[in-house]
Motif scaffolding. Structure first.
Motif, PDB file in Angstrom:
ATOM      1  N   ASP A   1      10.258   4.543  -5.960  1.00  0.00           N
ATOM      2  CA  ASP A   1       9.094   3.794  -5.475  1.00  0.00           C
ATOM      3  C   ASP A   1       8.752   2.633  -6.399  1.00  0.00           C
ATOM      4  O   ASP A   1       8.347   1.549  -5.959  1.00  0.00           O
ATOM      5  CB  ASP A   1       7.895   4.735  -5.362  1.00  0.00           C
ATOM      6  CG  ASP A   1       8.012   5.663  -4.153  1.00  0.00           C
ATOM      7  OD1 ASP A   1       8.778   5.315  -3.231  1.00  0.00           O
ATOM      8  OD2 ASP A   1       7.337   6.711  -4.141  1.00  0.00           O
ATOM      9  N   THR A   2       8.931   2.824  -7.701  1.00  0.00           N
ATOM     10  CA  THR A   2       8.653   1.744  -8.650  1.00  0.00           C
ATOM     11  C   THR A   2       9.624   0.584  -8.452  1.00  0.00           C
ATOM     12  O   THR A   2       9.232  -0.599  -8.477  1.00  0.00           O
ATOM     13  CB  THR A   2       8.728   2.275 -10.088  1.00  0.00           C
ATOM     14  OG1 THR A   2       7.820   3.364 -10.248  1.00  0.00           O
ATOM     15  CG2 THR A   2       8.380   1.181 -11.081  1.00  0.00           C
ATOM     16  N   VAL A   3      10.904   0.931  -8.273  1.00  0.00           N
ATOM     17  CA  VAL A   3      11.905  -0.110  -8.046  1.00  0.00           C
ATOM     18  C   VAL A   3      11.611  -0.849  -6.747  1.00  0.00           C
ATOM     19  O   VAL A   3      11.716  -2.078  -6.658  1.00  0.00           O
ATOM     20  CB  VAL A   3      13.321   0.506  -8.033  1.00  0.00           C
ATOM     21  CG1 VAL A   3      14.335  -0.541  -7.574  1.00  0.00           C
ATOM     22  CG2 VAL A   3      13.668   1.016  -9.407  1.00  0.00           C
ATOM     23  N   ARG A   4      11.257  -0.093  -5.714  1.00  0.00           N
ATOM     24  CA  ARG A   4      10.935  -0.723  -4.426  1.00  0.00           C
ATOM     25  C   ARG A   4       9.724  -1.639  -4.565  1.00  0.00           C
ATOM     26  O   ARG A   4       9.679  -2.744  -4.018  1.00  0.00           O
ATOM     27  CB  ARG A   4      10.654   0.372  -3.404  1.00  0.00           C
ATOM     28  CG  ARG A   4      10.412  -0.154  -1.995  1.00  0.00           C
ATOM     29  CD  ARG A   4      10.496   0.964  -0.987  1.00  0.00           C
ATOM     30  NE  ARG A   4      10.158   0.471   0.325  1.00  0.00           N
ATOM     31  CZ  ARG A   4       9.191   0.945   1.084  1.00  0.00           C
ATOM     32  NH1 ARG A   4       8.461   1.951   0.639  1.00  0.00           N
ATOM     33  NH2 ARG A   4       8.956   0.441   2.279  1.00  0.00           N
ATOM     34  N   LEU A   5       8.733  -1.185  -5.316  1.00  0.00           N
ATOM     35  CA  LEU A   5       7.548  -2.013  -5.549  1.00  0.00           C
ATOM     36  C   LEU A   5       7.903  -3.258  -6.349  1.00  0.00           C
ATOM     37  O   LEU A   5       7.411  -4.364  -6.076  1.00  0.00           O
ATOM     38  CB  LEU A   5       6.498  -1.178  -6.276  1.00  0.00           C
ATOM     39  CG  LEU A   5       5.147  -1.847  -6.532  1.00  0.00           C
ATOM     40  CD1 LEU A   5       4.480  -2.215  -5.220  1.00  0.00           C
ATOM     41  CD2 LEU A   5       4.241  -0.929  -7.342  1.00  0.00           C
ATOM     42  N   GLN A   6       8.783  -3.108  -7.331  1.00  0.00           N
ATOM     43  CA  GLN A   6       9.211  -4.251  -8.133  1.00  0.00           C
ATOM     44  C   GLN A   6       9.973  -5.260  -7.286  1.00  0.00           C
ATOM     45  O   GLN A   6       9.769  -6.469  -7.396  1.00  0.00           O
ATOM     46  CB  GLN A   6      10.075  -3.763  -9.293  1.00  0.00           C
ATOM     47  CG  GLN A   6      10.518  -4.876 -10.237  1.00  0.00           C
ATOM     48  CD  GLN A   6      11.376  -4.355 -11.369  1.00  0.00           C
ATOM     49  OE1 GLN A   6      11.758  -3.172 -11.377  1.00  0.00           O
ATOM     50  NE2 GLN A   6      11.681  -5.206 -12.316  1.00  0.00           N
TER      51      GLN A   6
ATOM     52  N   ARG B   1       0.818  -1.211   0.000  1.00  0.00           N
ATOM     53  CA  ARG B   1       0.000   0.000   0.000  1.00  0.00           C
ATOM     54  C   ARG B   1       0.854   1.266   0.000  1.00  0.00           C
ATOM     55  O   ARG B   1       0.549   2.250  -0.693  1.00  0.00           O
ATOM     56  CB  ARG B   1      -0.924   0.001   1.216  1.00  0.00           C
ATOM     57  CG  ARG B   1      -1.933   1.148   1.203  1.00  0.00           C
ATOM     58  CD  ARG B   1      -2.777   1.163   2.460  1.00  0.00           C
ATOM     59  NE  ARG B   1      -3.515  -0.086   2.616  1.00  0.00           N
ATOM     60  CZ  ARG B   1      -3.353  -0.920   3.637  1.00  0.00           C
ATOM     61  NH1 ARG B   1      -2.468  -0.643   4.570  1.00  0.00           N
ATOM     62  NH2 ARG B   1      -4.066  -2.021   3.705  1.00  0.00           N
ATOM     63  N   SER B   2       1.952   1.241   0.743  1.00  0.00           N
ATOM     64  CA  SER B   2       2.770   2.458   0.875  1.00  0.00           C
ATOM     65  C   SER B   2       3.430   2.872  -0.438  1.00  0.00           C
ATOM     66  O   SER B   2       3.260   4.021  -0.888  1.00  0.00           O
ATOM     67  CB  SER B   2       3.826   2.251   1.962  1.00  0.00           C
ATOM     68  OG  SER B   2       3.203   2.060   3.217  1.00  0.00           O
ATOM     69  N   PRO B   3       4.196   1.992  -1.122  1.00  0.00           N
ATOM     70  CA  PRO B   3       4.796   2.443  -2.384  1.00  0.00           C
ATOM     71  C   PRO B   3       3.758   2.746  -3.464  1.00  0.00           C
ATOM     72  O   PRO B   3       3.945   3.658  -4.271  1.00  0.00           O
ATOM     73  CB  PRO B   3       5.699   1.279  -2.788  1.00  0.00           C
ATOM     74  CG  PRO B   3       5.175   0.098  -2.063  1.00  0.00           C
ATOM     75  CD  PRO B   3       4.624   0.626  -0.773  1.00  0.00           C
ATOM     76  N   ILE B   4       2.656   1.993  -3.459  1.00  0.00           N
ATOM     77  CA  ILE B   4       1.619   2.268  -4.455  1.00  0.00           C
ATOM     78  C   ILE B   4       0.982   3.635  -4.195  1.00  0.00           C
ATOM     79  O   ILE B   4       0.765   4.439  -5.124  1.00  0.00           O
ATOM     80  CB  ILE B   4       0.566   1.146  -4.451  1.00  0.00           C
ATOM     81  CG1 ILE B   4       1.173  -0.161  -4.995  1.00  0.00           C
ATOM     82  CG2 ILE B   4      -0.653   1.541  -5.274  1.00  0.00           C
ATOM     83  CD1 ILE B   4       0.252  -1.345  -4.923  1.00  0.00           C
ATOM     84  N   ALA B   5       0.691   3.930  -2.918  1.00  0.00           N
ATOM     85  CA  ALA B   5       0.096   5.219  -2.585  1.00  0.00           C
ATOM     86  C   ALA B   5       1.052   6.359  -2.899  1.00  0.00           C
ATOM     87  O   ALA B   5       0.659   7.414  -3.429  1.00  0.00           O
ATOM     88  CB  ALA B   5      -0.309   5.230  -1.115  1.00  0.00           C
TER      89      ALA B   5
END
Length: 485
Positions: free
Chosen positions: A317-322, A289-293
Motif C-alpha cells: 500500500d505504501t508503494v502504491r501510495l508513493q 483515500r483507499s491506500p491511506i485507509a
C-alpha cells in the motif's frame, strides 16, 4: 474629467475633432491666401491700367494740368527721372509706397521739366543703332515701358486714408524726357472679402467641430455598445464565478463580434479546465483515500496486535501510495506547461532497458533517435508495457522503426498484446484521467487510471501522438509517434 478622457469614446471624439480642426485650419489658410492673392492681382491690374492710361496721355503730349487725375479712388503721381513730382491727383494729402512722398508738384517743376526735355532731345534712330546699349530695352520718345512694378502702400485723399496697390510704369516723352507714373487701386474690397471670409470661418469652424465631435461620440457609443455588454457580462461572471454563462454575441461580422466569439470560446475552455481540475481533485482524493485507509487500518491492527501486522501488505500500500503521488506530481508539472528537455534519446535502447525489467516482452527495434526528456519518455514506455502486461494472455511485442511521410521523419513505437483489446467506443476514454475499463477495475491488478493519461500528455508535449487500435493478434496495439531527431 480624467476618467471620461480615458474612455475610447472620448479619445475617438477628441482625435477626430483634432484631425478635422487641423484640416480646417489648413484649408482655411489656403482659401484666405488664395483669395488675398486673387484680389490683390485684380487691384494690381486696375492700378496698371490706370497708370498706363495716364502714361498714354503723357506720351500723346498732354500737359500736366490736362491729365486724368481727378479720380479720388486712384491716386496718381507723375515723377521725373530725377525724382521730382510734376503732377498728382487733386486732394492727395499723403502717400507711401511709391518711393516719392511728395503730394504737391514743386513750383516751376513743370516748366523745368519741359526745358530739360527740349535741351536734351531724344537721339534719332541712327544714334540708337550705333550706340553701345540695347536700343530695344529703352523706350523711345512716345513709347510706354512694357514692365510694371507693383508695391503696396497707403494714401490719404481728401481726408480718407486707405491701403492701395500701386503700379509704376515708365514713359518717354518728346519734350519732357523720361517720366514715371505711379497709380494706385484700393485694396478695400480685398480687405473686406478676406475679413468676411475670416469671420465666416471663425463662426463656422467651431460649429463644424462641435458637430464632428458630437457625431463621433454618438457613432462610437453605438459601435462600442456591444463591448459594454461584453464587459458587464464578464463582470457578472467574475462576481458569480458561474463559468456556464456566456457573453452576448452581436449579429454582425466585425471585430466586436469576433471578440465576443473569442471570449465565449475562452470561457468554454476555462470552464472545461476548471471542471477537469475539479474532477481531478475529486478523483485524486478518492484514489488516495483507499491506500491511506488500508495502510492506517493495518497500522492500527499492528499496534493493537503486533502478531497480526501484515507487513507485506503495508509495504504494498505504501508503494502504491508513493506511485500515485508521483503520478499526480508529474501530471501537475505537465499541466503547468513544463517543457521537456532537448536531449537526444535512442528509443531502441530505452525500449530494451524497460523490456528487460519485465518478463514476456519481445523486442524488435531498429536504432532511431528523438529529442526530448529521457526520464519522461522512459515513463511513457513503462506505462505502456505495464498496461500491456496486465491485459496480455501470454506475450507482449514491442517494435521500434522509422517512418517517412509528407510531414517529415517519425519514430514509431508499437506496443501490442494478445489480450481482449480495447472496444472501439472506449479507445479515447482510456486516455482520460482516472478512467479504468470494467475489466481492469480491480485495485489489486489495475492502477489508478493515470498511466495512459500521463503517456498521452508526455507524447503531446514532445510533439507526438499516442493512439490505440486493434492488434493483429486481437489485443490492443498502442502506437507512439514522435518526431525523429
Amino acid at each position: 474629467m480624467r476618467r471620461r478622457l480615458g474612455s475610447v469614446r472620448a479619445r475617438a471624439a477628441l482625435g477626430a475633432t483634432l484631425v478635422v480642426a487641423v484640416a480646417l485650419v489648413a484649408a482655411g489658410a489656403a482659401v484666405l491666401l488664395s483669395l488675398e492673392s486673387s484680389l490683390s492681382g485684380q487691384a494690381g491690374a486696375q492700378a496698371d491700367r490706370a497708370a498706363r492710361e495716364v502714361a498714354a496721355e503723357l506720351a500723346a503730349g498732354h500737359a500736366y494740368d490736362r491729365l486724368s487725375l481727378d479720380d479720388e479712388d486712384r491716386p496718381v503721381q507723375v515723377v521725373t527721372e530725377g525724382g521730382t513730382l510734376v503732377a498728382a491727383t487733386e486732394g492727395l494729402e499723403r502717400i507711401s509706397g511709391t518711393g516719392t512722398d511728395a503730394v504737391r508738384p514743386a513750383p516751376g517743376a513743370a516748366r523745368a521739366t519741359a526745358q530739360a526735355g527740349h535741351a536734351a532731345p531724344a537721339p534719332d534712330d541712327d544714334d540708337d543703332t550705333d550706340g553701345g546699349g540695347d536700343a530695344s530695352s529703352v523706350p523711345r520718345p512716345g513709347e510706354i515701358g512694357e514692365d510694371t512694378a507693383f508695391r503696396d502702400g497707403s494714401a490719404t485723399v481728401d481726408g480718407d486714408t486707405a491701403d492701395y496697390r500701386f503700379a509704376s510704369v515708365s514713359v518717354e516723352t518728346d519734350d519732357r524726357g523720361a517720366l514715371a507714373v505711379h497709380a494706385g487701386a484700393p485694396l478695400s474690397s480685398e480687405h473686406s472679402a478676406v475679413g468676411t471670409a475670416l469671420t465666416v470661418m471663425l463662426i463656422g469652424f467651431p460649429l463644424l467641430l462641435a458637430v464632428v465631435a458630437g457625431v463621433t461620440w454618438l457613432v462610437t457609443r453605438r459601435a462600442l455598445r456591444p463591448v459594454e455588454g461584453i464587459r458587464r457580462e464578464m463582470a457578472a461572471i467574475t462576481a458569480s464565478a458561474d463559468l456556464a454563462r456566456r457573453v452576448p454575441e452581436p449579429d454582425t461580422h466585425d471585430e466586436v463580434a469576433r471578440l465576443a466569439r473569442t471570449t465565449n470560446e475562452t470561457l468554454t475552455a476555462l470552464q472545461t479546465a476548471v471542471e477537469r481540475q475539479r474532477r481531478f481533485v475529486a478523483d485524486a482524493s478518492h484514489e488516495l483515500r483507499s491506500p491511506i485507509a488500508s495502510l492506517r487500518t493495518q497500522l492500527e491492527v499492528g499496534a493493537a496486535h503486533p502478531e497480526l501486522l501484515d507487513v507485506p501488505g503495508a509495504v504494498e500500500d505504501t508503494v502504491r501510495l508513493q506511485d500515485l503521488a508521483a503520478d499526480l506530481l508529474l501530471l501537475a508539472r505537465l499541466d503547468a506547461g513544463e517543457r521537456p528537455a532537448d536531449a537526444r534519446v535512442d528509443l531502441a535502447a530505452l525500449v530494451r532497458e524497460e523490456a528487460a525489467q519485465r518478463a514476456g516482452v519481445r523486442v524488435d527495434a531498429e536504432p532511431v533517435e528523438v529529442a526530448g526528456s529521457r526520464g519522461q519518455l522512459g515513463r511513457v514506455l513503462a506505462n505502456l508495457l505495464d498496461n500491456a502486461r496486465r491485459h496480455a494472455r501470454e506475450e507482449v511485442t514491442v517494435s521500434v522503426r522509422r517512418e517517412n511521410g509528407p510531414a517529415g521523419r517519425w519514430a514509431l513505437v508499437a506496443v501490442a498484446d494478445d489480450g481482449d483489446g480495447v472496444p472501439e467506443a472506449d479507445r479515447e476514454r482510456v486516455f482520460e484521467r482516472f478512467v479504468r475499463l470494467d475489466a481492469a477495475r480491480t485495485r489489486d491488478e489495475g492502477g489508478a487510471g493515470l498511466g495512459l493519461a500521463i503517456a498521452r500528455d508526455v507524447a503531446e508535449r514532445h510533439g507526438g501522438t499516442l493512439t490505440v487500435r486493434q492488434a493483429p493478434a486481437g489485443g490492443a496495439l498502442f502506437e507512439l509517434r514522435l518526431p525523429a531527431a
